[in-house]
Design a protein around this motif. Sequence first.
Motif, PDB file in Angstrom:
ATOM      1  N   ARG A  70      22.110 -25.521  -5.967  1.00  0.00           N
ATOM      2  CA  ARG A  70      21.767 -26.684  -6.792  1.00  0.00           C
ATOM      3  C   ARG A  70      22.724 -26.817  -7.965  1.00  0.00           C
ATOM      4  O   ARG A  70      23.163 -27.918  -8.300  1.00  0.00           O
ATOM      5  CB  ARG A  70      20.330 -26.576  -7.292  1.00  0.00           C
ATOM      6  CG  ARG A  70      19.291 -26.851  -6.211  1.00  0.00           C
ATOM      7  CD  ARG A  70      17.901 -27.025  -6.776  1.00  0.00           C
ATOM      8  NE  ARG A  70      17.423 -25.887  -7.516  1.00  0.00           N
ATOM      9  CZ  ARG A  70      16.788 -24.836  -7.002  1.00  0.00           C
ATOM     10  NH1 ARG A  70      16.569 -24.801  -5.699  1.00  0.00           N
ATOM     11  NH2 ARG A  70      16.382 -23.843  -7.752  1.00  0.00           N
ATOM     12  N   LEU A  71      23.061 -25.690  -8.603  1.00  0.00           N
ATOM     13  CA  LEU A  71      24.014 -25.732  -9.717  1.00  0.00           C
ATOM     14  C   LEU A  71      25.389 -26.197  -9.246  1.00  0.00           C
ATOM     15  O   LEU A  71      26.053 -26.989  -9.923  1.00  0.00           O
ATOM     16  CB  LEU A  71      24.122 -24.358 -10.374  1.00  0.00           C
ATOM     17  CG  LEU A  71      22.953 -23.941 -11.257  1.00  0.00           C
ATOM     18  CD1 LEU A  71      23.114 -22.481 -11.672  1.00  0.00           C
ATOM     19  CD2 LEU A  71      22.846 -24.838 -12.470  1.00  0.00           C
ATOM     20  N   ASP A  72      25.828 -25.692  -8.106  1.00  0.00           N
ATOM     21  CA  ASP A  72      27.129 -26.108  -7.557  1.00  0.00           C
ATOM     22  C   ASP A  72      27.148 -27.603  -7.255  1.00  0.00           C
ATOM     23  O   ASP A  72      28.162 -28.266  -7.454  1.00  0.00           O
ATOM     24  CB  ASP A  72      27.465 -25.319  -6.297  1.00  0.00           C
ATOM     25  CG  ASP A  72      27.860 -23.883  -6.603  1.00  0.00           C
ATOM     26  OD1 ASP A  72      28.227 -23.596  -7.764  1.00  0.00           O
ATOM     27  OD2 ASP A  72      27.796 -23.053  -5.679  1.00  0.00           O
ATOM     28  N   LEU A  87      25.521 -29.837  -8.856  1.00  0.00           N
ATOM     29  CA  LEU A  87      25.574 -30.557 -10.132  1.00  0.00           C
ATOM     30  C   LEU A  87      26.952 -30.482 -10.779  1.00  0.00           C
ATOM     31  O   LEU A  87      27.382 -31.404 -11.441  1.00  0.00           O
ATOM     32  CB  LEU A  87      24.529 -29.993 -11.099  1.00  0.00           C
ATOM     33  CG  LEU A  87      23.079 -30.246 -10.721  1.00  0.00           C
ATOM     34  CD1 LEU A  87      22.147 -29.503 -11.678  1.00  0.00           C
ATOM     35  CD2 LEU A  87      22.771 -31.738 -10.739  1.00  0.00           C
ATOM     36  N   SER A  88      27.617 -29.338 -10.617  1.00  0.00           N
ATOM     37  CA  SER A  88      28.931 -29.159 -11.245  1.00  0.00           C
ATOM     38  C   SER A  88      29.853 -28.401 -10.295  1.00  0.00           C
ATOM     39  O   SER A  88      30.098 -27.218 -10.470  1.00  0.00           O
ATOM     40  CB  SER A  88      28.784 -28.407 -12.563  1.00  0.00           C
ATOM     41  OG  SER A  88      28.122 -27.167 -12.358  1.00  0.00           O
ATOM     42  N   PRO A  89      30.359 -29.082  -9.263  1.00  0.00           N
ATOM     43  CA  PRO A  89      31.202 -28.428  -8.262  1.00  0.00           C
ATOM     44  C   PRO A  89      32.409 -27.738  -8.898  1.00  0.00           C
ATOM     45  O   PRO A  89      33.053 -28.283  -9.789  1.00  0.00           O
ATOM     46  CB  PRO A  89      31.653 -29.563  -7.359  1.00  0.00           C
ATOM     47  CG  PRO A  89      30.769 -30.715  -7.664  1.00  0.00           C
ATOM     48  CD  PRO A  89      30.215 -30.487  -9.038  1.00  0.00           C
ATOM     49  N   GLY A  90      32.677 -26.525  -8.437  1.00  0.00           N
ATOM     50  CA  GLY A  90      33.843 -25.791  -8.895  1.00  0.00           C
ATOM     51  C   GLY A  90      33.690 -25.109 -10.234  1.00  0.00           C
ATOM     52  O   GLY A  90      34.564 -24.371 -10.655  1.00  0.00           O
ATOM     53  N   GLN A  91      32.573 -25.307 -10.921  1.00  0.00           N
ATOM     54  CA  GLN A  91      32.402 -24.706 -12.229  1.00  0.00           C
ATOM     55  C   GLN A  91      31.453 -23.515 -12.211  1.00  0.00           C
ATOM     56  O   GLN A  91      31.524 -22.651 -13.037  1.00  0.00           O
ATOM     57  CB  GLN A  91      31.887 -25.726 -13.240  1.00  0.00           C
ATOM     58  CG  GLN A  91      32.899 -26.801 -13.527  1.00  0.00           C
ATOM     59  CD  GLN A  91      32.393 -27.782 -14.571  1.00  0.00           C
ATOM     60  OE1 GLN A  91      31.399 -27.536 -15.232  1.00  0.00           O
ATOM     61  NE2 GLN A  91      33.082 -28.886 -14.709  1.00  0.00           N
ATOM     62  N   HIS A  92      30.561 -23.476 -11.270  1.00  0.00           N
ATOM     63  CA  HIS A  92      29.578 -22.396 -11.208  1.00  0.00           C
ATOM     64  C   HIS A  92      29.975 -21.397 -10.148  1.00  0.00           C
ATOM     65  O   HIS A  92      30.504 -21.751  -9.116  1.00  0.00           O
ATOM     66  CB  HIS A  92      28.186 -22.967 -10.898  1.00  0.00           C
ATOM     67  CG  HIS A  92      27.118 -21.950 -11.044  1.00  0.00           C
ATOM     68  ND1 HIS A  92      26.675 -21.213  -9.988  1.00  0.00           N
ATOM     69  CD2 HIS A  92      26.427 -21.512 -12.111  1.00  0.00           C
ATOM     70  CE1 HIS A  92      25.737 -20.385 -10.402  1.00  0.00           C
ATOM     71  NE2 HIS A  92      25.573 -20.547 -11.692  1.00  0.00           N
TER      72      HIS A  92
END
Length: 65
Positions: free
Chosen positions: A53-55, A57-62
């Motif tokens: 879910r985090l990925d 929301l912010s691909p490549g950052q988590h």
Amino acid sequence: MAEALEDYLRRVRLLSLDEEVAGSVGFEEATHWAMPEDVVGYVRTLRGEAEARLDALSPGQHGDH
């Protein structure tokens, strides 16, 4: 003083809630908690879902630790 009172009241509420929900989930409903390795697998699954879910929301950052 106010902060100490807030901490105390928060603990009292948590203890009250703990007593209220203790035993509310039976073994039949929580077979994924039967053995320690089952719990580990369950937690890993939950973490994987949360990471996905985090990925999303912010691909490549988590997860780029």
